[in-house]
Design an enzyme around this catalytic site. Sequence first.
Site, PDB file in Angstrom:
ATOM      1  N   ARG A   4      12.082  -5.481  12.723  1.00 45.71           N
ATOM      2  CA  ARG A   4      13.502  -5.068  12.436  1.00 45.71           C
ATOM      3  C   ARG A   4      13.854  -5.262  11.031  1.00 45.71           C
ATOM      4  O   ARG A   4      14.801  -4.630  10.399  1.00 45.71           O
ATOM      5  CB  ARG A   4      14.564  -5.438  13.261  1.00 45.71           C
ATOM      6  CG  ARG A   4      14.476  -4.994  14.976  1.00 45.71           C
ATOM      7  CD  ARG A   4      14.795  -3.788  14.716  1.00 45.71           C
ATOM      8  NE  ARG A   4      16.088  -3.540  14.339  1.00 45.71           N
ATOM      9  CZ  ARG A   4      17.510  -3.504  15.441  1.00 45.71           C
ATOM     10  NH1 ARG A   4      17.020  -3.697  16.814  1.00 45.71           N
ATOM     11  NH2 ARG A   4      18.558  -3.119  14.935  1.00 45.71           N
TER      12      ARG A   4
ATOM     13  N   HIS B  32      -0.036 -19.228  10.396  1.00 40.85           N
ATOM     14  CA  HIS B  32      -1.164 -18.499   9.955  1.00 40.85           C
ATOM     15  C   HIS B  32      -1.205 -17.158   9.260  1.00 40.85           C
ATOM     16  O   HIS B  32      -0.776 -16.046   9.906  1.00 40.85           O
ATOM     17  CB  HIS B  32      -1.939 -18.188  11.512  1.00 40.85           C
ATOM     18  CG  HIS B  32      -3.460 -17.705  11.298  1.00 40.85           C
ATOM     19  ND1 HIS B  32      -4.439 -17.882  12.355  1.00 40.85           N
ATOM     20  CD2 HIS B  32      -3.950 -16.909  10.245  1.00 40.85           C
ATOM     21  CE1 HIS B  32      -5.518 -17.627  11.704  1.00 40.85           C
ATOM     22  NE2 HIS B  32      -5.552 -16.628  10.468  1.00 40.85           N
TER      23      HIS B  32
ATOM     24  N   ARG C 104      -1.513 -14.094   7.029  1.00 39.37           N
ATOM     25  CA  ARG C 104      -2.843 -13.028   7.052  1.00 39.37           C
ATOM     26  C   ARG C 104      -2.373 -12.435   5.656  1.00 39.37           C
ATOM     27  O   ARG C 104      -1.260 -11.920   5.207  1.00 39.37           O
ATOM     28  CB  ARG C 104      -3.007 -12.285   8.228  1.00 39.37           C
ATOM     29  CG  ARG C 104      -3.591 -13.184   9.264  1.00 39.37           C
ATOM     30  CD  ARG C 104      -3.961 -12.403  10.478  1.00 39.37           C
ATOM     31  NE  ARG C 104      -4.787 -13.060  11.463  1.00 39.37           N
ATOM     32  CZ  ARG C 104      -4.597 -13.716  12.462  1.00 39.37           C
ATOM     33  NH1 ARG C 104      -3.206 -13.856  12.658  1.00 39.37           N
ATOM     34  NH2 ARG C 104      -5.223 -14.165  13.174  1.00 39.37           N
TER      35      ARG C 104
ATOM     36  N   HIS D  46       2.897 -11.078  10.249  1.00 40.56           N
ATOM     37  CA  HIS D  46       3.734 -11.839  10.871  1.00 40.56           C
ATOM     38  C   HIS D  46       4.256 -12.885  10.075  1.00 40.56           C
ATOM     39  O   HIS D  46       5.466 -12.526   9.007  1.00 40.56           O
ATOM     40  CB  HIS D  46       3.138 -12.512  12.046  1.00 40.56           C
ATOM     41  CG  HIS D  46       1.793 -12.684  12.336  1.00 40.56           C
ATOM     42  ND1 HIS D  46       1.051 -13.629  11.074  1.00 40.56           N
ATOM     43  CD2 HIS D  46       0.865 -12.411  13.028  1.00 40.56           C
ATOM     44  CE1 HIS D  46      -0.298 -13.599  11.482  1.00 40.56           C
ATOM     45  NE2 HIS D  46      -0.453 -13.001  12.400  1.00 40.56           N
TER      46      HIS D  46
ATOM     47  N   GLU E  98      -3.220 -22.416   8.747  1.00 34.38           N
ATOM     48  CA  GLU E  98      -4.530 -22.073   9.173  1.00 34.38           C
ATOM     49  C   GLU E  98      -4.705 -20.552   8.714  1.00 34.38           C
ATOM     50  O   GLU E  98      -3.803 -19.850   8.359  1.00 34.38           O
ATOM     51  CB  GLU E  98      -4.748 -22.179  10.541  1.00 34.38           C
ATOM     52  CG  GLU E  98      -3.728 -21.298  11.586  1.00 34.38           C
ATOM     53  CD  GLU E  98      -3.947 -21.246  12.954  1.00 34.38           C
ATOM     54  OE1 GLU E  98      -4.246 -22.382  13.337  1.00 34.38           O
ATOM     55  OE2 GLU E  98      -3.531 -20.429  13.720  1.00 34.38           O
TER      56      GLU E  98
ATOM     57  N   THR F 115      -6.378 -11.069  16.484  1.00 33.47           N
ATOM     58  CA  THR F 115      -6.249 -12.659  16.440  1.00 33.47           C
ATOM     59  C   THR F 115      -7.479 -13.181  16.426  1.00 33.47           C
ATOM     60  O   THR F 115      -8.447 -12.492  16.308  1.00 33.47           O
ATOM     61  CB  THR F 115      -5.408 -13.006  17.781  1.00 33.47           C
ATOM     62  OG1 THR F 115      -5.162 -14.460  17.715  1.00 33.47           O
ATOM     63  CG2 THR F 115      -6.452 -12.537  19.221  1.00 33.47           C
TER      64      THR F 115
ATOM     65  N   HIS G 285      -5.987 -21.905  21.081  1.00 35.89           N
ATOM     66  CA  HIS G 285      -6.063 -20.438  21.422  1.00 35.89           C
ATOM     67  C   HIS G 285      -6.045 -20.237  23.275  1.00 35.89           C
ATOM     68  O   HIS G 285      -6.826 -20.777  23.623  1.00 35.89           O
ATOM     69  CB  HIS G 285      -7.232 -19.916  21.013  1.00 35.89           C
ATOM     70  CG  HIS G 285      -7.074 -18.505  20.681  1.00 35.89           C
ATOM     71  ND1 HIS G 285      -7.115 -17.423  21.642  1.00 35.89           N
ATOM     72  CD2 HIS G 285      -7.149 -17.902  19.693  1.00 35.89           C
ATOM     73  CE1 HIS G 285      -7.011 -16.226  21.198  1.00 35.89           C
ATOM     74  NE2 HIS G 285      -7.087 -16.502  19.839  1.00 35.89           N
TER      75      HIS G 285
ATOM     76  N   GLY H 243       0.915 -21.073  20.238  1.00 33.63           N
ATOM     77  CA  GLY H 243       2.080 -20.345  19.799  1.00 33.63           C
ATOM     78  C   GLY H 243       2.296 -19.443  20.528  1.00 33.63           C
ATOM     79  O   GLY H 243       3.470 -19.267  21.287  1.00 33.63           O
TER      80      GLY H 243
END
Length: 238
Positions: A18, A43, A45, A50, A70, A100, A190, A213
């Site tokens: 948003r 993490h 990217r 995110h 990471e 992912t 994971h 997460g």
Amino acid sequence: MTKLSVNINKIAVVRNSRGGNRPDVLQAALDIERFGADGITVHPRPDERHIRYADVRELKPHLKTEFNIEGNPIPSFIELVLEARPAQVTLVPDGPDVLTSNAGWDTLRNREFLKLVADRFHEAGIRVSIFVDPDPEQVRGAVACGADRVELYTEAYARNYPTDREAAIAPYVKAAEAARDCGLGLNAGHDLDLENLAFFSERIPWLDEVSIGHALISDALYLGLEETVRRYQKCLVK
């Protein structure tokens, strides 16, 4: 003691959907620490879908627990980590097009590259963890790469746990034993969740850290962050 590091990427996903700053990623991280987590994981990217690089810079001065960054060690990531100087960096071989993380490093084929990267982070006083599949050979290969720890990629364990938990955990115990024999610290992450985490922790009690997460943040939608962190901590061998 097995520590719980909470990956806050999914909180950033909601914010980014948003625009603006709701939910507040920094405040969420501070609350998660206050609720009893032992660390915060991010993490970032390159597409910043995110966690953003700016989030990393904002988080570092305020966090009181261990900070774990990471990601794939491309030049911009390396520069960010060296700037932020977290307690730990976890090297993950995810390309820019993956949804992912979906595989560990081949520590034998990538030894020279990983050793160069690890040396740079060690010079800055940062602990280095390398993301690997549950393969003792790959675990042993991480030693020559300069790793302080390995993080076992637990997607296969989580996928197979509902049908045969003993078969699911077997390769992870072997990989964990290889890490212990090599003097490597041991992390895991994971798809670990409230259903499968306790068994994993019980069978590998020398586990140093889990990074969780997606499942944790999903559970928090129903349970609230504080109760969710408490339940995940309860699953870990202390």
